[in-house]
Structures are given as structure tokens and as C-alpha cells.
Design an enzyme around this catalytic site. Structure first.
Site, short mmCIF file in Angstrom:
data_model
loop_
_atom_site.label_atom_id
_atom_site.label_comp_id
_atom_site.label_asym_id
_atom_site.label_seq_id
_atom_site.Cartn_x
_atom_site.Cartn_y
_atom_site.Cartn_z
N ARG A 1 49.22 61.76 79.86
CA ARG A 1 47.84 61.14 80.27
C ARG A 1 47.78 60.16 81.57
NH1 ARG A 1 47.33 61.29 74.20
NH2 ARG A 1 47.16 63.52 73.75
N ARG B 1 43.42 56.20 50.47
CA ARG B 1 43.77 55.79 51.98
C ARG B 1 42.68 56.52 52.87
NH1 ARG B 1 49.47 57.33 54.77
NH2 ARG B 1 48.64 59.55 54.69
N ARG C 1 50.39 67.56 50.93
CA ARG C 1 51.22 66.47 50.80
C ARG C 1 51.82 66.25 49.55
NH1 ARG C 1 50.59 62.67 55.47
NH2 ARG C 1 49.48 63.66 57.04
N1 LIG Z 1 52.88 49.04 46.27
C1 LIG Z 1 51.64 49.38 46.63
N2 LIG Z 1 50.60 49.35 45.75
C2 LIG Z 1 49.49 49.81 46.12
N3 LIG Z 1 49.15 50.60 47.25
C3 LIG Z 1 49.99 50.75 47.91
C4 LIG Z 1 51.41 50.11 47.85
N4 LIG Z 1 52.02 50.53 48.85
C5 LIG Z 1 51.46 51.27 49.77
N5 LIG Z 1 50.11 51.13 49.29
C6 LIG Z 1 48.89 51.67 49.74
O1 LIG Z 1 49.07 53.32 49.72
C7 LIG Z 1 48.62 54.07 50.88
C8 LIG Z 1 49.85 54.91 51.54
O2 LIG Z 1 50.94 53.93 52.01
P1 LIG Z 1 51.45 54.50 53.39
O3 LIG Z 1 50.47 54.52 54.61
O4 LIG Z 1 52.07 52.94 53.87
O5 LIG Z 1 52.52 55.58 53.11
P2 LIG Z 1 53.31 56.34 53.89
O6 LIG Z 1 54.48 56.44 53.09
O7 LIG Z 1 53.68 55.65 55.13
O8 LIG Z 1 52.68 57.67 54.07
P3 LIG Z 1 52.71 58.82 55.43
O9 LIG Z 1 54.04 59.09 55.49
O10 LIG Z 1 51.85 59.75 55.27
O11 LIG Z 1 52.53 57.92 56.74
C9 LIG Z 1 48.21 52.94 51.82
O12 LIG Z 1 46.58 53.04 51.84
C10 LIG Z 1 48.75 51.71 51.34
O13 LIG Z 1 47.94 50.71 51.45
#
Ligand SMILES: Nc1ncnc2c1ncn2[C@@H]1O[C@H](COP(=O)(O)OP(=O)(O)OP(=O)(O)O)[C@@H](O)[C@H]1O
Length: 233
Positions: free
Chosen positions: A44, A174, A185
């Protein structure tokens, strides 16, 4: 392989990988890096080849499919490793060249998204290590298996939710998913949770129940590598 050991972070979508990674990067400036992905899409305006190292990972999450065979069409790009955001710079490539690299085993993962190929090459990971940074690889369980076939020698860490129910609640809260993508998922999560418990796959399985405790566990696992980098710089 010279340079610090990479870190593989795997686990179901919604387990908390991005949350933990962002914290790691915030608390350890300049220590962690992300590899630059390859793509066959056109650059882009303003995008330059080969930039994009060391940006924060994007929040969208890992690919939906538990199994990502080569050249499968996925709903999202393989975030695996870098994919910081839509303005990320890539290694721009042609189909022919990229396919040749894939055939040669130069890529640890690849997928087709909106008709364009995306992938993560071993060389891109080595570029991060050569900068004396820990390369974070956010891959699904199939990516873990592929990386095991390389000489990258990473630390393998699985981030797991406390339960399927809590995972579902977090994904719903989220507010990034449609009902369909959420169900995909969750289905992928069930498979991931089962496979992650196979002995010998991960160096550590961290249950992300209390975020503070999970973060401390993660830091403990990476302390040696972090210290090595701090001593060198
Ligand atoms: N220990 C926790 N307690 C409560 N909420 C949490 C905790 N850890 C993460 N979250 C919340 O859970 C949601 C999912 O976390 P996150 O987006 O980091 O997951 P991810 O594993 O990176 O997912 P993806 O693979 O889809 O990117 C987010 O909204 C985050 O704020």
C-alpha cells in the site's frame, strides 16, 4: 543458532496471549521482537519492504483453524508472529518466489487470506535473533509442530484458560467475534487444550486464571533469556 532463544506462545484464542505479550513488551523495552511476515499482496502507499520489526502484536487473535495445512484459505491472516496491525510492513513477494520458499521448507507457516498468500519464514525469525532480541512466535498447535522440525530451539509455552466456560466469557466480553467465529474459536480451543496436555510438547503450560500470577510465571520462564540480552547490551 546464534542469538537469544525465540519464544513460542501458543494456546486457544482468548487465552490471553496478546494481553501477556503486550505486558512483556511494555515492561522490557527493546528485548522482544516480532518477525516480518511475507505476503504476495501489493504494497500500500507508504509501505516499505522488510520493515515492521518490533511492533506490538495485533489484537485480532490467532487463526481460526486448528489445522492449517499449506495454502488453506483462512478467515484471518496467520497472526502468528507479527501482524501488528493493518499498516504493518511486510516482505513483499511474488507467488512464484513465495511458493518456491514454501516448497523448500523455508516457511514455518503460511495461509491464503483474501486471495493473497501470507507466511512466516525462518529467515525472518533469524533476523530478529540477529538483532539480539527475543522473537515471540504466536502460533497455533500446528505451528508448534512445524517449529519443532526446525533448528530454532525456542522455549515452548502454552497459555491456557482456566476452563472452557471462562474462555467463552472472555471471548464474548472482548466483543471481537461474531457468533460464528466465536463457535469456531471454541471448537479449536477444545482441540488445542487436549493437544497441549500431551507430554513433552511444551516446556510450560501456564493457566491464565489470575493475570498477575500468569504473568509472573511467564516472566520466570523467560528470565534467563532476558538477562542474557540485558548483559550483552
Ligand atoms: N487473566 C485474565 N483474567 C480476565 N480476563 C483476561 C485475562 N487474561 C486475558 N483476559 C481478557 O480476555 C480476553 C482475551 O485475551 P487476549 O485477547 O489476550 O487473548 P489471545 O490469546 O491473545 O486471543 P487471540 O489468540 O484471539 O488473539 C481479552 O479481552 C483480555 O482482556
Amino acid at each position: 543458532m546464534p542469538g537469544p532463544r525465540p519464544v513460542v506462545l501458543s494456546g486457544p484464542s482468548g487465552a490471553g496471549k496478546s494481553t501477556l505479550m503486550k505486558r512483556l513488551m511494555r515492561d522490557h523495552e527493546g528485548i522482544f521482537g516480532f518477525s516480518v511476515s511475507h505476503t504476495t499482496r501489493n504494497p500500500r502507499p507508504g509501505e516499505e519492504d522488510g520493515k515492521g520489526l518490533n511492533k506490538l502484536p495485533m489484537l485480532l487473535g490467532a487463526i481460526l483453524l486448528p489445522i492449517a495445512p499449506f495454502s488453506v484459505e483462512v478467515l484471518e491472516k496467520p497472526t502468528s508472529i507479527s501482524c501488528p496491525n493493518e499498516s504493518e510492513d511486510y516482505h513483499f513477494s511474488t507467488r512464484e518466489v513465495m511458493q518456491e520458499g514454501i516448497d523448500n521448507g523455508d516457511f514455518i507457516e503460511n495461509a491464503v487470506f483474501s486471495g493473497n498468500m501470507y507466511g512466516t519464514s525462518k529467515a525472518a525469525i533469524e533476523d530478529v535473533l540477529a538483532m539480539n532480541k527475543i522473537c515471540i512466535l504466536d502460533v497455533d498447535i500446528q505451528g508448534v509442530k512445524r517449529i519443532k522440525e526446525t533448528d530454532l530451539n525456542p522455549i515452548y509455552i502454552s497459555i491456557q484458560p482456566p476452563s472452557m466456560e471462562i474462555l467463552e466469557t472472555r471471548l464474548r466480553d472482548r466483543q471481537t467475534e461474531t457468533e460464528e467465529s466465536l463457535q469456531k474459536r471454541l471448537e479449536a480451543a477444545r482441540i488445542d487444550m487436549e493437544l497441549s496436555n500431551e507430554p513433552g510438547v511444551f516446556d510450560a503450560v501456564i493457566i491464565n486464571d489470575d493475570l498477575e500470577r500468569a504473568y509472573e510465571e511467564l516472566k520466570d520462564m523467560l528470565n534467563d533469556e532476558i538477562q542474557k540480552i540485558q548483559e550483552k547490551s
